[in-house]
Design a protein around this motif. Structure first.
Motif, mmCIF file in Angstrom:
data_model
loop_
_atom_site.group_PDB
_atom_site.id
_atom_site.type_symbol
_atom_site.label_atom_id
_atom_site.label_comp_id
_atom_site.label_asym_id
_atom_site.label_seq_id
_atom_site.Cartn_x
_atom_site.Cartn_y
_atom_site.Cartn_z
ATOM 1 N N PHE A 1 0.867 -1.094 0.031
ATOM 2 C CA PHE A 1 0.074 0.097 0.082
ATOM 3 C C PHE A 1 0.921 1.392 0.142
ATOM 4 O O PHE A 1 2.180 0.994 0.390
ATOM 5 N N VAL A 2 0.412 2.296 -0.424
ATOM 6 C CA VAL A 2 1.071 3.638 -0.245
ATOM 7 C C VAL A 2 0.221 4.578 0.521
ATOM 8 O O VAL A 2 -0.991 4.435 0.897
ATOM 9 N N SER A 3 1.011 5.707 0.848
ATOM 10 C CA SER A 3 0.112 6.736 1.887
ATOM 11 C C SER A 3 0.664 8.047 1.031
ATOM 12 O O SER A 3 1.853 8.369 0.677
ATOM 13 N N SER A 4 -0.211 9.003 0.966
ATOM 14 C CA SER A 4 -0.187 10.336 0.349
ATOM 15 C C SER A 4 -1.022 11.433 1.140
ATOM 16 O O SER A 4 -2.073 10.891 1.419
ATOM 17 N N THR A 5 -0.574 12.626 1.200
ATOM 18 C CA THR A 5 -1.795 13.637 1.490
ATOM 19 C C THR A 5 -2.856 13.594 0.511
ATOM 20 O O THR A 5 -3.977 13.744 0.775
ATOM 21 N N ALA A 6 -2.510 13.085 -0.842
ATOM 22 C CA ALA A 6 -3.607 13.129 -1.803
ATOM 23 C C ALA A 6 -4.216 11.766 -1.853
ATOM 24 O O ALA A 6 -4.270 10.911 -2.666
ATOM 25 N N GLY A 7 -4.870 11.581 -0.683
ATOM 26 C CA GLY A 7 -5.979 10.483 -0.760
ATOM 27 C C GLY A 7 -5.728 9.508 0.574
ATOM 28 O O GLY A 7 -6.387 8.632 0.809
ATOM 29 N N GLY A 8 -4.556 9.900 1.394
ATOM 30 C CA GLY A 8 -4.389 8.809 2.608
ATOM 31 C C GLY A 8 -3.870 7.879 2.433
ATOM 32 O O GLY A 8 -2.646 7.642 1.753
ATOM 33 N N VAL A 9 -4.117 6.537 2.859
ATOM 34 C CA VAL A 9 -3.799 5.292 2.557
ATOM 35 C C VAL A 9 -4.493 4.583 1.320
ATOM 36 O O VAL A 9 -5.543 4.517 1.423
ATOM 37 N N ILE A 10 -3.748 4.027 0.388
ATOM 38 C CA ILE A 10 -4.407 3.337 -0.727
ATOM 39 C C ILE A 10 -3.475 1.968 -1.061
ATOM 40 O O ILE A 10 -2.352 2.227 -1.102
ATOM 41 N N GLY A 11 -4.456 1.056 -1.339
ATOM 42 C CA GLY A 11 -3.834 -0.070 -1.411
ATOM 43 C C GLY A 11 -3.462 -0.516 -3.000
ATOM 44 O O GLY A 11 -3.910 0.181 -3.946
ATOM 45 N N VAL A 12 -2.646 -1.523 -3.147
ATOM 46 C CA VAL A 12 -1.870 -1.625 -4.444
ATOM 47 C C VAL A 12 -2.337 -3.376 -4.854
ATOM 48 O O VAL A 12 -2.424 -3.943 -3.900
ATOM 49 N N SER A 13 -2.957 -3.377 -6.111
ATOM 50 C CA SER A 13 -3.396 -4.583 -6.427
ATOM 51 C C SER A 13 -2.618 -5.449 -7.511
ATOM 52 O O SER A 13 -2.718 -6.619 -7.760
ATOM 53 N N ARG A 14 -1.605 -4.740 -7.995
ATOM 54 C CA ARG A 14 -0.587 -5.492 -9.021
ATOM 55 C C ARG A 14 0.657 -4.649 -8.821
ATOM 56 O O ARG A 14 0.861 -3.517 -8.737
ATOM 57 N N ILE A 15 1.676 -5.603 -9.029
ATOM 58 C CA ILE A 15 3.264 -4.894 -9.116
ATOM 59 C C ILE A 15 3.809 -5.705 -10.224
ATOM 60 O O ILE A 15 4.122 -7.201 -10.231
ATOM 61 N N ASP A 16 4.145 -4.869 -11.221
ATOM 62 C CA ASP A 16 4.923 -5.351 -12.317
ATOM 63 C C ASP A 16 4.248 -6.500 -13.267
ATOM 64 O O ASP A 16 4.646 -7.502 -13.715
ATOM 65 N N GLY A 17 2.868 -6.304 -12.927
ATOM 66 C CA GLY A 17 1.795 -7.346 -13.580
ATOM 67 C C GLY A 17 1.492 -8.493 -12.706
ATOM 68 O O GLY A 17 0.385 -9.238 -12.965
ATOM 69 N N ARG A 18 2.265 -8.899 -11.765
ATOM 70 C CA ARG A 18 1.725 -9.721 -10.684
ATOM 71 C C ARG A 18 0.688 -9.254 -9.835
ATOM 72 O O ARG A 18 0.586 -8.242 -9.374
ATOM 73 N N ILE A 19 -0.422 -10.287 -9.856
ATOM 74 C CA ILE A 19 -1.838 -9.933 -9.300
ATOM 75 C C ILE A 19 -1.631 -10.361 -7.802
ATOM 76 O O ILE A 19 -1.196 -11.246 -7.452
ATOM 77 N N LEU A 20 -2.074 -9.154 -6.751
ATOM 78 C CA LEU A 20 -1.971 -9.406 -5.416
ATOM 79 C C LEU A 20 -3.585 -9.585 -4.772
ATOM 80 O O LEU A 20 -4.334 -9.029 -5.405
ATOM 81 N N ASN A 21 -3.953 -10.494 -3.986
ATOM 82 C CA ASN A 21 -4.992 -10.740 -3.232
ATOM 83 C C ASN A 21 -6.193 -10.589 -4.062
ATOM 84 O O ASN A 21 -7.317 -9.732 -4.048
ATOM 85 N N ASN A 22 -6.275 -11.463 -5.054
ATOM 86 C CA ASN A 22 -7.530 -11.466 -6.240
ATOM 87 C C ASN A 22 -7.643 -10.262 -6.720
ATOM 88 O O ASN A 22 -8.849 -9.863 -7.017
ATOM 89 N N ASP A 23 -6.379 -9.321 -7.175
ATOM 90 C CA ASP A 23 -6.547 -8.011 -7.748
ATOM 91 C C ASP A 23 -7.296 -7.189 -6.950
ATOM 92 O O ASP A 23 -7.957 -6.351 -7.784
ATOM 93 N N ARG A 24 -7.180 -7.121 -5.591
ATOM 94 C CA ARG A 24 -7.675 -6.051 -4.812
ATOM 95 C C ARG A 24 -6.869 -5.646 -3.811
ATOM 96 O O ARG A 24 -5.881 -6.314 -3.441
ATOM 97 N N PRO A 25 -7.070 -4.619 -3.294
ATOM 98 C CA PRO A 25 -6.054 -4.396 -1.909
ATOM 99 C C PRO A 25 -6.185 -5.450 -0.981
ATOM 100 O O PRO A 25 -7.300 -5.889 -0.606
ATOM 101 N N GLY A 26 -5.148 -5.550 -0.113
ATOM 102 C CA GLY A 26 -5.250 -6.706 0.550
ATOM 103 C C GLY A 26 -6.006 -6.338 2.050
ATOM 104 O O GLY A 26 -6.323 -5.029 2.251
ATOM 105 N N PRO A 27 -6.210 -7.227 3.057
ATOM 106 C CA PRO A 27 -7.156 -7.207 4.235
ATOM 107 C C PRO A 27 -6.476 -5.873 5.264
ATOM 108 O O PRO A 27 -6.954 -5.234 5.632
ATOM 109 N N ILE A 28 -5.012 -6.182 5.442
ATOM 110 C CA ILE A 28 -4.352 -5.292 6.212
ATOM 111 C C ILE A 28 -4.257 -3.810 5.721
ATOM 112 O O ILE A 28 -4.571 -2.729 6.335
ATOM 113 N N SER A 29 -3.933 -3.749 4.439
ATOM 114 C CA SER A 29 -3.812 -2.469 3.856
ATOM 115 C C SER A 29 -5.341 -1.650 3.830
ATOM 116 O O SER A 29 -5.412 -0.605 4.171
#
Length: 318
Positions: free
Chosen positions: A265-293
């Motif tokens: 996940f990432v953090s930014s003033t522009a949106g707070g905390v936002i989850g990531v669902s893919r990295i270099d094409g690899r799918i994480l968590n069924n293509d959705r942000p993870g539960p901890i994120s």
């Protein structure tokens, strides 16, 4: 009276008598307030010609600044690091930001404070002799990505463009040296990703354009400790991890760890905390942000809406 003079006199009268339009936002430059459309800097200033600017950005949601003290303090540290000196005190900067919000009437806003290097005398090349000044503005709030991408998660890629080394440009002082970040965003666009993440010269994760990066592996959250902005939203995510008893580490994060992480996940003033669902094409968590994120994200907004680190805007300022 000739036509040219009549037209120009008419323009001057219109400019003097029209009601300022603050609906798109408000600006402050070197002691003067103005509608955002009128906020401009000279093209000969070194802020423009040399990217010689430090800045900070604070968000306002539902009429409440978030961690305004922290943002102003970091802004002052950035000014000191790059040897800027302005006439406004921290309290005066606070009042300016409140007045920008009052003038604009915005309820949700992105509020920036910039310190710019002006010019020195003709023929003088040293920044030591240049005038410094403050520029601030408030515009409608915008997120790092639109709501639909927040829900499905950011698609991220590792950029081939390395982050500028700390020895060259101190990223802990928020600055306008975005050459590496901009090139990495072109690369992400070409590869169909939403955003890139940049590595240092040793292959460790630093940050992305406008956000800090976190990994989650076996339930442990980790974030880089070097060559990146020490974000205010990053600190908020760390506070939330402590509150939720989620193990947290600040240390080097290798690119291999990023690519193999259970969650990102990432953090930014522009949106707070936002989850990531893919990295270099690899799918994480069924293509959705993870539960901890998602838990950290939900807690972030619950706490913000409840007034956490909040300072209500003084809309009565004139």
């Amino acid at each position: 009276m000739d036509t040219y003079r009549q037209e120009n006199m008419s323009k001057n009268v219109d400019q003097e008598t029209r009601t300022p339009n603050w609906s798109a936002g408000a600006g402050y430059i070197d002691g003067k307030f103005m509608p955002i459309a009128e906020a401009k800097i000279p093209v000969t200033d070194w802020a423009y010609r040399r990217s010689d600017v430090v800045y900070d950005v604070v968000s306002v949601w539902d009429g409440v600044f978030f961690r305004l003290d922290d943002h102003i303090a970091r802004f002052r540290r950035s000014m000191n690091r790059y040897k800027f000196n302005i006439k406004e005190t921290d309290e005066e900067i606070r009042t300016i930001l409140h007045k920008l919000m009052a003038l604009s009437g915005l309820r949700n806003a992105y509020v920036a404070m910039d310190c710019l290097r002006g010019q020195a005398a003709p023929g003088v090349r040293s920044p030591v002799k240049a005038r410094n000044y403050l520029s601030c503005h408030a515009v409608p709030f915008s997120t790092l990505v639109p709501q639909d991408k927040i829900e499905r998660g950011i698609h991220m890629m590792v950029s081939s463009i390395p982050r500028i080394p700390h020895a060259c440009v101190d990223a802990t002082a928020k600055n306008f040296h975005w050459g590496d970040l901009n090139l990495s965003m072109f690369e992400a666009d070409e590869k169909g990703a939403d955003y890139p993440v940049l590595l240092d010269l040793e292959g460790n994760v630093t940050e992305g354009p406008g956000f800090n990066v976190f990994t989650v592996t076996n339930g442990v959250v980790a974030t880089p400790d070097y060559n990146m902005l020490e974000g205010v939203s990053r600190a908020s995510a760390m506070d939330i991890c402590a509150e939720l008893n989620i193990p947290f580490e600040v240390r080097k994060v290798s690119v291999a760890e990023l690519r193999d992480a259970d969650e990102i996940f990432v953090s930014s003033t522009a949106g707070g905390v936002i989850g990531v669902s893919r990295i270099d094409g690899r799918i994480l968590n069924n293509d959705r942000p993870g539960p901890i994120s998602e838990k950290i994200r939900e807690t972030y907004w619950q706490k913000r809406l409840a007034g956490w680190h909040g300072e209500p805007v003084n809309y009565e300022l004139e």
